[in-house]
Write an enzyme that holds these catalytic residues in place. Structure first.
Site, short mmCIF file in Angstrom:
data_model
loop_
_atom_site.label_atom_id
_atom_site.label_comp_id
_atom_site.label_asym_id
_atom_site.label_seq_id
_atom_site.Cartn_x
_atom_site.Cartn_y
_atom_site.Cartn_z
N HIS A 37 -11.49 6.57 -25.61
CA HIS A 37 -10.27 7.17 -26.82
C HIS A 37 -8.84 7.87 -26.37
O HIS A 37 -8.44 7.94 -27.42
CB HIS A 37 -11.55 8.15 -28.25
CG HIS A 37 -12.46 7.41 -28.26
ND1 HIS A 37 -13.77 7.67 -27.88
CD2 HIS A 37 -13.02 6.05 -29.13
CE1 HIS A 37 -14.77 7.28 -28.73
NE2 HIS A 37 -14.72 6.49 -28.86
N GLN A 153 -13.31 -7.18 -32.19
CA GLN A 153 -12.81 -6.55 -33.46
C GLN A 153 -11.01 -6.17 -33.61
O GLN A 153 -10.77 -6.42 -34.39
CB GLN A 153 -13.17 -5.08 -32.56
CG GLN A 153 -12.63 -3.77 -33.56
CD GLN A 153 -13.52 -2.53 -33.88
OE1 GLN A 153 -13.59 -2.13 -34.09
NE2 GLN A 153 -12.42 -1.43 -33.12
#
Ligand code: AMP
Length: 281
Positions: A37, A153
Protein backbone atom coordinates in the site's frame (compact mmCIF):
# COMPACT_ATOMS: atom_id res chain seq x y z
CA UNK A 1 -2.63 12.41 10.27
CA UNK A 2 -6.11 13.73 9.72
CA UNK A 3 -8.74 10.94 9.77
CA UNK A 4 -11.98 12.06 8.10
CA UNK A 5 -15.09 9.98 8.70
CA UNK A 6 -17.81 12.09 7.07
CA UNK A 7 -18.33 12.43 3.31
CA UNK A 8 -19.42 16.09 3.55
CA UNK A 9 -16.36 17.08 5.56
CA UNK A 10 -14.12 15.43 2.99
CA UNK A 11 -15.95 17.14 0.13
CA UNK A 12 -15.44 20.57 1.69
CA UNK A 13 -11.69 19.95 2.19
CA UNK A 14 -11.38 18.86 -1.44
CA UNK A 15 -13.36 21.92 -2.63
CA UNK A 16 -10.85 24.13 -0.78
CA UNK A 17 -7.92 22.30 -2.41
CA UNK A 18 -9.53 22.73 -5.81
CA UNK A 19 -9.99 26.48 -5.20
CA UNK A 20 -6.22 26.67 -4.69
CA UNK A 21 -5.73 24.85 -8.00
CA UNK A 22 -4.22 21.76 -6.35
CA UNK A 23 -4.25 18.30 -7.93
CA UNK A 24 -5.62 15.33 -5.99
CA UNK A 25 -4.58 11.67 -6.01
CA UNK A 26 -6.61 8.83 -4.49
CA UNK A 27 -5.34 5.51 -3.10
CA UNK A 28 -8.29 3.21 -2.31
CA UNK A 29 -7.52 0.55 0.32
CA UNK A 30 -9.23 -1.70 2.83
CA UNK A 31 -6.68 -0.75 5.49
CA UNK A 32 -4.27 -2.85 7.57
CA UNK A 33 -1.66 -1.18 5.43
CA UNK A 34 1.72 -2.65 4.51
CA UNK A 35 4.65 -1.78 2.22
CA UNK A 36 2.58 -2.66 -0.86
CA UNK A 37 0.00 0.00 0.00
CA UNK A 38 2.80 2.38 0.96
CA UNK A 39 4.36 2.11 -2.49
CA UNK A 40 1.04 3.28 -4.01
CA UNK A 41 0.83 6.20 -1.58
CA UNK A 42 4.45 7.25 -2.19
CA UNK A 43 3.84 7.15 -5.96
CA UNK A 44 0.66 9.20 -5.54
CA UNK A 45 2.47 11.74 -3.37
CA UNK A 46 5.14 12.13 -6.06
CA UNK A 47 2.52 12.89 -8.73
CA UNK A 48 -0.14 14.97 -6.93
CA UNK A 49 -0.34 18.05 -4.68
CA UNK A 50 -2.66 16.26 -2.24
CA UNK A 51 -3.27 12.55 -1.61
CA UNK A 52 -6.33 10.94 -0.06
CA UNK A 53 -6.00 7.36 1.21
CA UNK A 54 -9.35 5.69 1.67
CA UNK A 55 -9.33 3.06 4.41
CA UNK A 56 -12.61 1.17 4.28
CA UNK A 57 -13.40 -2.53 4.57
CA UNK A 58 -16.11 -2.51 1.92
CA UNK A 59 -18.91 -4.94 2.85
CA UNK A 60 -20.38 -5.16 -0.66
CA UNK A 61 -17.29 -6.83 -2.09
CA UNK A 62 -17.38 -9.74 0.39
CA UNK A 63 -19.41 -12.88 -0.30
CA UNK A 64 -21.67 -14.30 2.43
CA UNK A 65 -19.17 -16.85 3.73
CA UNK A 66 -16.10 -14.67 3.36
CA UNK A 67 -13.93 -12.88 5.93
CA UNK A 68 -15.72 -9.50 6.28
CA UNK A 69 -15.98 -9.68 10.08
CA UNK A 70 -12.48 -11.07 10.65
CA UNK A 71 -10.69 -8.84 8.12
CA UNK A 72 -7.79 -7.22 10.04
CA UNK A 73 -8.20 -3.59 11.07
CA UNK A 74 -5.80 -1.12 12.74
CA UNK A 75 -6.51 2.51 11.93
CA UNK A 76 -3.84 3.90 14.29
CA UNK A 77 -1.09 1.92 12.60
CA UNK A 78 -2.52 2.84 9.18
CA UNK A 79 -2.45 6.52 10.13
CA UNK A 80 1.24 6.28 11.06
CA UNK A 81 2.08 4.61 7.74
CA UNK A 82 0.12 7.24 5.78
CA UNK A 83 1.90 10.03 7.66
CA UNK A 84 5.27 8.51 6.85
CA UNK A 85 4.35 8.09 3.19
CA UNK A 86 3.27 11.74 2.93
CA UNK A 87 -0.49 11.35 2.45
CA UNK A 88 -2.66 14.40 3.15
CA UNK A 89 -5.49 12.60 4.93
CA UNK A 90 -7.24 9.29 5.49
CA UNK A 91 -10.89 8.84 4.59
CA UNK A 92 -12.18 6.23 7.04
CA UNK A 93 -15.98 6.11 6.91
CA UNK A 94 -18.28 3.73 8.76
CA UNK A 95 -20.27 1.39 6.48
CA UNK A 96 -23.43 3.39 7.39
CA UNK A 97 -21.77 6.55 6.06
CA UNK A 98 -20.98 4.90 2.73
CA UNK A 99 -24.19 2.92 2.20
CA UNK A 100 -27.79 3.91 2.87
CA UNK A 101 -29.71 1.13 4.58
CA UNK A 102 -31.98 0.87 1.52
CA UNK A 103 -29.16 1.29 -1.03
CA UNK A 104 -30.25 -0.37 -4.27
CA UNK A 105 -27.86 1.07 -6.86
CA UNK A 106 -24.76 -0.84 -7.93
CA UNK A 107 -22.15 -0.60 -10.66
CA UNK A 108 -21.66 -3.93 -12.39
CA UNK A 109 -19.78 -5.18 -15.42
CA UNK A 110 -20.24 -7.91 -18.05
CA UNK A 111 -17.15 -9.77 -19.25
CA UNK A 112 -13.83 -9.23 -17.41
CA UNK A 113 -15.46 -10.03 -14.05
CA UNK A 114 -16.74 -13.52 -14.89
CA UNK A 115 -13.44 -15.46 -14.97
CA UNK A 116 -10.49 -15.72 -12.54
CA UNK A 117 -11.59 -14.44 -9.10
CA UNK A 118 -15.12 -13.83 -10.46
CA UNK A 119 -15.65 -17.60 -10.69
CA UNK A 120 -15.46 -18.20 -6.93
CA UNK A 121 -16.43 -14.64 -5.97
CA UNK A 122 -19.40 -13.88 -8.28
CA UNK A 123 -20.50 -10.66 -6.52
CA UNK A 124 -17.01 -9.38 -5.65
CA UNK A 125 -16.41 -7.07 -8.60
CA UNK A 126 -19.89 -5.56 -8.38
CA UNK A 127 -18.90 -4.48 -4.86
CA UNK A 128 -15.51 -3.23 -6.02
CA UNK A 129 -16.93 -1.26 -8.98
CA UNK A 130 -19.63 0.22 -6.76
CA UNK A 131 -17.35 1.37 -3.95
CA UNK A 132 -14.65 2.67 -6.31
CA UNK A 133 -17.29 4.64 -8.27
CA UNK A 134 -18.56 6.11 -5.01
CA UNK A 135 -15.01 7.04 -3.95
CA UNK A 136 -14.39 8.62 -7.36
CA UNK A 137 -17.56 10.73 -6.97
CA UNK A 138 -16.69 11.73 -3.42
CA UNK A 139 -12.98 12.50 -3.92
CA UNK A 140 -13.05 13.53 -7.62
CA UNK A 141 -9.34 12.67 -7.99
CA UNK A 142 -7.18 13.50 -11.00
CA UNK A 143 -5.40 10.17 -10.61
CA UNK A 144 -6.15 6.96 -8.71
CA UNK A 145 -3.60 4.29 -7.79
CA UNK A 146 -4.11 0.52 -7.83
CA UNK A 147 -1.71 -2.40 -7.35
CA UNK A 148 -0.90 -4.99 -9.98
CA UNK A 149 -1.21 -7.50 -7.13
CA UNK A 150 -4.96 -7.40 -7.86
CA UNK A 151 -4.45 -7.56 -11.62
CA UNK A 152 -8.05 -8.42 -12.47
CA UNK A 153 -9.28 -5.55 -10.30
CA UNK A 154 -6.91 -3.17 -12.09
CA UNK A 155 -8.17 -4.31 -15.52
CA UNK A 156 -11.79 -4.01 -14.33
CA UNK A 157 -11.28 -0.49 -12.97
CA UNK A 158 -9.53 0.65 -16.16
CA UNK A 159 -12.45 -0.68 -18.19
CA UNK A 160 -15.05 0.90 -15.90
CA UNK A 161 -13.32 4.29 -16.08
CA UNK A 162 -13.22 4.02 -19.88
CA UNK A 163 -16.80 2.80 -20.29
CA UNK A 164 -18.35 5.27 -17.84
CA UNK A 165 -16.17 8.27 -18.84
CA UNK A 166 -14.86 8.97 -15.37
CA UNK A 167 -12.03 11.09 -16.77
CA UNK A 168 -9.64 9.86 -14.06
CA UNK A 169 -6.15 8.55 -14.83
CA UNK A 170 -5.64 5.06 -13.44
CA UNK A 171 -2.07 4.31 -12.39
CA UNK A 172 -1.01 0.67 -11.95
CA UNK A 173 1.82 -0.03 -9.48
CA UNK A 174 4.10 -3.10 -9.32
CA UNK A 175 3.63 -5.90 -6.78
CA UNK A 176 5.64 -5.45 -3.57
CA UNK A 177 6.89 -8.73 -2.12
CA UNK A 178 8.38 -10.03 1.09
CA UNK A 179 12.09 -10.88 0.87
CA UNK A 180 11.30 -14.53 0.11
CA UNK A 181 8.91 -13.63 -2.72
CA UNK A 182 5.48 -13.85 -1.06
CA UNK A 183 3.30 -11.00 -2.35
CA UNK A 184 2.44 -8.67 0.53
CA UNK A 185 -1.21 -8.84 1.54
CA UNK A 186 -3.25 -7.84 4.57
CA UNK A 187 -4.55 -11.43 4.54
CA UNK A 188 -1.02 -12.85 5.11
CA UNK A 189 -1.66 -12.12 8.78
CA UNK A 190 -4.09 -15.08 8.83
CA UNK A 191 -1.25 -17.54 8.10
CA UNK A 192 0.39 -19.56 10.87
CA UNK A 193 4.12 -20.39 10.66
CA UNK A 194 3.61 -23.56 8.66
CA UNK A 195 1.12 -21.93 6.29
CA UNK A 196 3.40 -18.93 5.83
CA UNK A 197 6.08 -21.30 4.48
CA UNK A 198 3.55 -23.13 2.31
CA UNK A 199 2.30 -19.83 0.85
CA UNK A 200 5.58 -19.48 -1.04
CA UNK A 201 4.28 -22.05 -3.50
CA UNK A 202 2.28 -19.33 -5.33
CA UNK A 203 5.36 -17.31 -6.21
CA UNK A 204 7.42 -20.44 -6.91
CA UNK A 205 4.99 -21.82 -9.48
CA UNK A 206 4.47 -18.41 -11.06
CA UNK A 207 8.24 -18.14 -11.44
CA UNK A 208 8.26 -21.57 -13.05
CA UNK A 209 5.60 -20.43 -15.55
CA UNK A 210 7.52 -17.24 -16.28
CA UNK A 211 10.73 -19.21 -16.81
CA UNK A 212 8.98 -21.45 -19.35
CA UNK A 213 7.61 -18.44 -21.24
CA UNK A 214 11.01 -16.76 -21.24
CA UNK A 215 12.51 -19.99 -22.60
CA UNK A 216 10.08 -19.78 -25.54
CA UNK A 217 7.19 -22.06 -24.52
CA UNK A 218 4.01 -20.62 -26.05
CA UNK A 219 1.46 -23.33 -25.31
CA UNK A 220 -0.65 -22.09 -22.39
CA UNK A 221 -1.92 -25.57 -21.45
CA UNK A 222 1.62 -26.95 -21.11
CA UNK A 223 2.66 -24.05 -18.88
CA UNK A 224 -0.48 -24.25 -16.73
CA UNK A 225 -0.08 -28.02 -16.31
CA UNK A 226 3.51 -27.56 -15.13
CA UNK A 227 2.44 -24.87 -12.67
CA UNK A 228 -0.42 -27.00 -11.30
CA UNK A 229 1.92 -29.98 -10.89
CA UNK A 230 4.35 -27.76 -9.01
CA UNK A 231 1.61 -26.41 -6.72
CA UNK A 232 0.42 -29.92 -5.96
CA UNK A 233 3.77 -30.67 -4.31
CA UNK A 234 2.59 -28.43 -1.43
CA UNK A 235 0.19 -30.41 0.79
CA UNK A 236 -1.32 -27.30 2.45
CA UNK A 237 -2.23 -25.73 -0.90
CA UNK A 238 -5.64 -26.13 -2.58
CA UNK A 239 -5.78 -24.53 -6.02
CA UNK A 240 -8.72 -22.27 -6.83
CA UNK A 241 -7.40 -21.44 -10.30
CA UNK A 242 -4.27 -21.14 -12.41
CA UNK A 243 -5.02 -19.24 -15.63
CA UNK A 244 -3.22 -17.59 -18.50
CA UNK A 245 -5.36 -14.83 -19.99
CA UNK A 246 -5.11 -11.94 -22.42
CA UNK A 247 -3.76 -9.02 -20.38
CA UNK A 248 -6.47 -6.64 -21.58
CA UNK A 249 -9.61 -8.71 -22.18
CA UNK A 250 -8.81 -11.32 -19.49
CA UNK A 251 -10.01 -14.02 -21.91
CA UNK A 252 -8.27 -17.40 -21.82
CA UNK A 253 -5.49 -17.83 -24.34
CA UNK A 254 -4.38 -21.04 -26.03
CA UNK A 255 -1.19 -19.74 -27.64
CA UNK A 256 0.84 -16.93 -26.13
CA UNK A 257 1.02 -14.37 -28.91
CA UNK A 258 0.12 -11.12 -27.15
CA UNK A 259 0.78 -9.73 -23.65
CA UNK A 260 -0.69 -12.18 -21.13
CA UNK A 261 -1.48 -12.24 -17.46
CA UNK A 262 -0.77 -15.45 -15.58
CA UNK A 263 -2.83 -15.40 -12.41
CA UNK A 264 -3.50 -17.79 -9.58
CA UNK A 265 -5.63 -18.06 -6.47
CA UNK A 266 -4.76 -20.72 -3.91
CA UNK A 267 -6.16 -21.61 -0.52
CA UNK A 268 -3.43 -22.12 2.06
CA UNK A 269 -5.44 -23.68 4.85
CA UNK A 270 -8.48 -21.40 5.06
CA UNK A 271 -6.71 -18.35 3.62
CA UNK A 272 -7.24 -17.55 -0.05
CA UNK A 273 -4.19 -15.87 -1.57
CA UNK A 274 -3.73 -14.43 -5.06
CA UNK A 275 -0.66 -13.62 -7.12
CA UNK A 276 0.25 -13.10 -10.77
CA UNK A 277 2.80 -11.99 -13.32
CA UNK A 278 2.50 -10.22 -16.63
CA UNK A 279 4.43 -11.39 -19.70
CA UNK A 280 5.08 -9.44 -22.89
CA UNK A 281 6.68 -11.03 -25.93
P1 AMP B 1 -6.45 -3.84 -0.40
O1 AMP B 1 -6.33 -3.01 0.84
O2 AMP B 1 -5.91 -5.22 -0.25
O3 AMP B 1 -7.81 -3.77 -1.01
O4 AMP B 1 -5.47 -3.17 -1.46
C1 AMP B 1 -5.55 -1.80 -1.76
C2 AMP B 1 -4.67 -1.51 -2.95
O5 AMP B 1 -3.33 -1.86 -2.64
C3 AMP B 1 -5.08 -2.32 -4.19
O6 AMP B 1 -4.96 -1.51 -5.34
C4 AMP B 1 -4.07 -3.43 -4.19
O7 AMP B 1 -3.80 -3.97 -5.46
C5 AMP B 1 -2.84 -2.72 -3.64
N1 AMP B 1 -1.91 -3.70 -3.07
C6 AMP B 1 -2.18 -4.62 -2.11
N2 AMP B 1 -1.10 -5.41 -1.89
C7 AMP B 1 -0.13 -4.98 -2.73
C8 AMP B 1 1.22 -5.39 -3.00
N3 AMP B 1 1.78 -6.40 -2.36
N4 AMP B 1 1.91 -4.71 -3.94
C9 AMP B 1 1.34 -3.68 -4.61
N5 AMP B 1 0.08 -3.24 -4.41
C10 AMP B 1 -0.65 -3.89 -3.50
Amino acid sequence: MKIIKQIEELRSIIRAWRKEGLTVGLVPTMGYLHEGHKSLIVKAVSENDRVVVSDFVNPTQFGVNEDLSSYPRDIERDAALCQEAGASLIFHPEPEEMYFRDNCTFVDMDGLTKGLCGMTRPTHFRGVCTVVSKLFHIVTPDKAYFGEKDAQQLAVIRRMVRDLNFGITIVGCPIVREKDGLAMSSRNTYLNTEERKAALILHKSLMLGEKMMKAGERDAEIIKAAMVKNMETEPLARIDYVEIVDAETLENVVKIEKPVLTATAVYIGKTRLIDNFGFEL
